[in-house]
Design an enzyme around this catalytic site. Structure first.
Site, PDB file in Angstrom:
ATOM      1  N   ASP A  89      -2.192  -1.457  -3.941  1.00 19.82           N
ATOM      2  CA  ASP A  89      -2.419  -0.197  -4.291  1.00 19.82           C
ATOM      3  C   ASP A  89      -1.255   0.704  -4.259  1.00 19.82           C
ATOM      4  OD1 ASP A  89      -3.393   2.514  -4.341  1.00 19.82           O
ATOM      5  OD2 ASP A  89      -4.510   2.391  -2.478  1.00 19.82           O
TER       6      ASP A  89
ATOM      7  N   TYR B 284       0.879  -1.238   0.015  1.00 22.59           N
ATOM      8  CA  TYR B 284       0.089  -0.022  -0.027  1.00 22.59           C
ATOM      9  C   TYR B 284       0.909   1.245   0.048  1.00 22.59           C
ATOM     10  CZ  TYR B 284      -3.459   3.384   1.542  1.00 22.59           C
ATOM     11  OH  TYR B 284      -4.006   4.586   1.785  1.00 22.59           O
TER      12      TYR B 284
ATOM     13  N   HIS C 104     -12.207   1.352  -4.099  1.00 19.95           N
ATOM     14  CA  HIS C 104     -11.359   0.257  -5.095  1.00 19.95           C
ATOM     15  C   HIS C 104     -12.197  -1.075  -5.216  1.00 19.95           C
ATOM     16  CE1 HIS C 104      -7.360   2.508  -3.969  1.00 19.95           C
ATOM     17  NE2 HIS C 104      -8.184   2.828  -3.002  1.00 19.95           N
TER      18      HIS C 104
ATOM     19  N   ASN D 125      -0.899   3.627  -5.846  1.00 22.19           N
ATOM     20  CA  ASN D 125      -1.401   5.182  -5.780  1.00 22.19           C
ATOM     21  C   ASN D 125      -0.461   5.793  -6.848  1.00 22.19           C
ATOM     22  OD1 ASN D 125      -3.388   6.110  -3.998  1.00 22.19           O
ATOM     23  ND2 ASN D 125      -2.012   5.333  -2.529  1.00 22.19           N
TER      24      ASN D 125
END
EC number: 3.1.11.2
Length: 256
Positions: A147, A106, A248, A149
DNA sequence: ATGACTGACATCGTCAGA
């Protein structure tokens, strides 16, 4: 014989344990699910999954972040932090299963906390690059799922979904992602769907899902020998239309 | 110019998310 694994930023596992359990029951071929943003401490992770016969590995913390695996078969913890990323945030856990190593990550968003917040994002990428080198040298098949980002390319976001200076499209964020590709990893979704407009996240605000104003920020990067076995990649868009969904949706990868 | 959505919290406003 194929093997499927998935990644899903769940935005609070305590709020959505029932969604995850239903999803697992609807996807019996998915062997292991990597979750991000569980938003609870390790001890608070719902016991429901082990009661249902799943095997869990959890790295949580209070309030924010937190990552976990839910698996149908036993798995082995490799590390509960990203080596070289000097930060207490629970953003990485790595496990091995059936001879495959899975890094569940993450990445920091990078928009908050000013200059320092963005720097943290870049230092995560630096540590992930070094982890890539280590695992490539070890020679086992592996994947980094989670994730990131980052919208790697302009086709990975709806026009107008982000302001031009957003950390998710910042050239340094994109460079961090591209360096992993240069090192030899394969973006699983783009390997099979090079041009399709596919998103994995839609903001809760301003009817973003209804307008398909989304982002592709959840990714699976595969090591070379694993990429050779790639069969299928699916983004489970339907999940975003459910009652009280995460922002998500799951990304499912199938390899031979 | 403002607020919008959602979740967590030494909650009832504030921060972080993306």
């Amino acid at each position: 014989m194929s093997f499927s694994f998935a990644t899903w930023n769940i935005n609070s596992i305590r709020m959505r344990a029932h969604l995850v359990l239903e999803w697992l029951k609807q996807h019996p071929d998915c062997q292991i699910l990597a979750l991000q943003e569980i938003k609870c401490e390790t001890e608070q992770f719902p016991s429901l999954f082990e009661e249902e016969g799943f095997h869990c590995l959890v790295k949580g913390q209070k309030s924010y972040n937190g990552v976990a695996f839910i698996s149908r078969t036993p798995l082995t913890l490799v590390t509960d932090h990203l080596p070289g990323f000097d930060d207490p945030a629970a953003r990485y856990i790595e496990a091995s299963i059936n001879g495959l190593t899975l890094g569940n990550l993450y990445l920091p968003n990078g928009n908050s906390g000013g200059e320092a917040g963005f720097k943290t994002k870049i230092s995560f990428f630096d540590a992930l690059y070094r982890r890539t080198q280590t695992l490539l040298e070890a020679g086992q098949p592996f994947a980094f799922i989670g994730d990131y980002n980052v919208c790697p390319h302009d086709r990975d976001l709806a026009p107008g979904a982000l302001s031009p200076d957003d950390a998710l499209t910042h050239p340094k964020s994109r460079e961090g992602f591209r360096r992993l590709l240069w090192a030899g990893l394969t973006d699983a979704l783009r390997a099979l769907h090079p041009d399709e407009r596919i998103y994995s996240f839609w903001d809760y605000q301003a009817a973003a899902f209804q307008r398909n104003s989304g982002l592709r920020i959840d990714h699976a990067l595969l090591s070379p020998t694993l990429a050779d076995r790639l069969e299928k990649v699916v983004v489970d868009r339907e999940e975003r239309a459910r009652e009280k969904p995460s922002d998500h949706v799951p990304l499912i990868v199938t390899v031979r």
